[in-house]
Design an enzyme around this catalytic site. Sequence first.
Site, PDB file in Angstrom:
ATOM      1  N   TYR A   1     -87.398  37.822 -78.184  1.00  0.00           N
ATOM      2  CA  TYR A   1     -85.980  37.457 -78.313  1.00  0.00           C
ATOM      3  C   TYR A   1     -85.806  36.239 -79.214  1.00  0.00           C
ATOM      4  O   TYR A   1     -86.596  36.034 -80.140  1.00  0.00           O
ATOM      5  CB  TYR A   1     -85.342  37.262 -76.933  1.00  0.00           C
ATOM      6  CG  TYR A   1     -85.579  38.430 -76.016  1.00  0.00           C
ATOM      7  CD1 TYR A   1     -85.096  39.696 -76.325  1.00  0.00           C
ATOM      8  CD2 TYR A   1     -86.315  38.283 -74.837  1.00  0.00           C
ATOM      9  CE1 TYR A   1     -85.323  40.788 -75.493  1.00  0.00           C
ATOM     10  CE2 TYR A   1     -86.537  39.374 -73.991  1.00  0.00           C
ATOM     11  CZ  TYR A   1     -86.047  40.609 -74.335  1.00  0.00           C
ATOM     12  OH  TYR A   1     -86.287  41.675 -73.508  1.00  0.00           O
TER      13      TYR A   1
ATOM     14  N   VAL B   1     -86.511  43.033 -70.387  1.00  0.00           N
ATOM     15  CA  VAL B   1     -85.693  42.423 -69.335  1.00  0.00           C
ATOM     16  C   VAL B   1     -86.068  42.894 -67.925  1.00  0.00           C
ATOM     17  O   VAL B   1     -85.533  42.394 -66.947  1.00  0.00           O
ATOM     18  CB  VAL B   1     -84.170  42.595 -69.587  1.00  0.00           C
ATOM     19  CG1 VAL B   1     -83.736  41.885 -70.852  1.00  0.00           C
ATOM     20  CG2 VAL B   1     -83.762  44.055 -69.589  1.00  0.00           C
TER      21      VAL B   1
ATOM     22  N   LYS C   1     -90.116  49.326 -77.150  1.00  0.00           N
ATOM     23  CA  LYS C   1     -89.853  49.242 -78.605  1.00  0.00           C
ATOM     24  C   LYS C   1     -91.155  49.134 -79.408  1.00  0.00           C
ATOM     25  O   LYS C   1     -91.211  49.535 -80.569  1.00  0.00           O
ATOM     26  CB  LYS C   1     -88.924  48.058 -78.894  1.00  0.00           C
ATOM     27  CG  LYS C   1     -87.521  48.262 -78.304  1.00  0.00           C
ATOM     28  CD  LYS C   1     -86.645  47.032 -78.414  1.00  0.00           C
ATOM     29  CE  LYS C   1     -85.209  47.318 -77.996  1.00  0.00           C
ATOM     30  NZ  LYS C   1     -84.608  46.423 -77.062  1.00  0.00           N
TER      31      LYS C   1
ATOM     32  N   TYR D   1     -83.107  56.369 -76.225  1.00  0.00           N
ATOM     33  CA  TYR D   1     -83.418  54.939 -76.087  1.00  0.00           C
ATOM     34  C   TYR D   1     -83.413  54.519 -74.609  1.00  0.00           C
ATOM     35  O   TYR D   1     -84.333  53.843 -74.128  1.00  0.00           O
ATOM     36  CB  TYR D   1     -82.393  54.144 -76.906  1.00  0.00           C
ATOM     37  CG  TYR D   1     -82.435  52.652 -76.681  1.00  0.00           C
ATOM     38  CD1 TYR D   1     -83.421  51.864 -77.278  1.00  0.00           C
ATOM     39  CD2 TYR D   1     -81.495  52.026 -75.858  1.00  0.00           C
ATOM     40  CE1 TYR D   1     -83.466  50.493 -77.059  1.00  0.00           C
ATOM     41  CE2 TYR D   1     -81.534  50.662 -75.641  1.00  0.00           C
ATOM     42  CZ  TYR D   1     -82.518  49.894 -76.235  1.00  0.00           C
ATOM     43  OH  TYR D   1     -82.562  48.539 -76.015  1.00  0.00           O
TER      44      TYR D   1
ATOM     45  N   SER E   1     -87.520  46.696 -72.931  1.00  0.00           N
ATOM     46  CA  SER E   1     -87.731  46.544 -74.383  1.00  0.00           C
ATOM     47  C   SER E   1     -89.176  46.625 -74.838  1.00  0.00           C
ATOM     48  O   SER E   1     -89.420  46.718 -76.040  1.00  0.00           O
ATOM     49  CB  SER E   1     -87.182  45.195 -74.845  1.00  0.00           C
ATOM     50  OG  SER E   1     -85.896  45.357 -75.327  1.00  0.00           O
TER      51      SER E   1
END
Length: 305
Positions: A241, A259, A67, A189, A64
């Site tokens: 998160y 992660v 992102k 992605y 992630s």
Amino acid sequence: MNQYQVILDQIYKDIQPHLNKGKVADYIPELADVPVAQFAMALVDLQGNVFSCGAAGQRFSLQSISKVFTLTLALKGLGQQLWHRVGREPSGSAFNSLVHLEYEKGKPRNPFINAGALVVTDVVLDLLPSAQAPVLELLRSLSGNAALGINQAVASSEESHGFRNASLANFLKSFGRLSHPVDTVLSAYYQDCAIEINAIELAKTGYFLANQGVPFGAQGPFISANRAKYINSLMLTCGTYDSVGDFAYRVGLPGKSGVGGGILAVMPGEFSVCVWSPGLDQSGNSLAGTQALEWLTTRTGISIF
Ligand code: GLU
């Protein structure tokens, strides 16, 4: 020896008993086998000095943290228009949650939950139509390492087990929130999430966020200082998160976790830092990584607060 190197060496000693405590992400089968007791930390100050400890040359799965860079490309290309497609509020629920989307007509809460990242990936595919992995080139240029690549085993492991991401993408499509085919967006992605990078490379990559938009080793900005501020603000409020509050309290820096066990954090005007340890806490943040960052800001006395 520089103060940062002394502190990193001490953190490396102190972190050892914490390395077995977390749990590796096993919902992506290919990540389930990564040995948990690993640790690396790298800090790049604004003078360009690099400090590190542990396995700082060992590449890991970006997941992630990609992102942040998808958002950078979208904000650079679309400017404030981006916020018609995705929000800027913490979600307070899990990164792969579907719950808000129905109420909010498919507009994801922020660019760092999976639904938001899928929308931002869709935006970036408009800007870079032929890109298979839209952020890979950007990472290569920001880190100064053209050899960065993708672990295709991780990407296809996710592709074949990414049922939640597939539901999110289909749900977004049903609300008319994706302009490209669902599979195209999911594939881009997954490719970006499966980029492999080491702690030193990632700290260099994130340097522009600490340096008013000017990348490591560059003369001019890649994005404006103001946009770097926007991205840092979103990392602080949405980057870790549903424990962003706890992370801000303990660490006091904008950060984005993945992660794969990596966390990228920045202290604007001072440094960019990356920590990696694959054992995760219950929210999905690196357990030892968060602890190490807390020690870094406590022991240096440097945080944004
Ligand atoms: N590729 C992962 C997923 O979509 C990224 C999750 C993360 O690092 O937060 O589930």
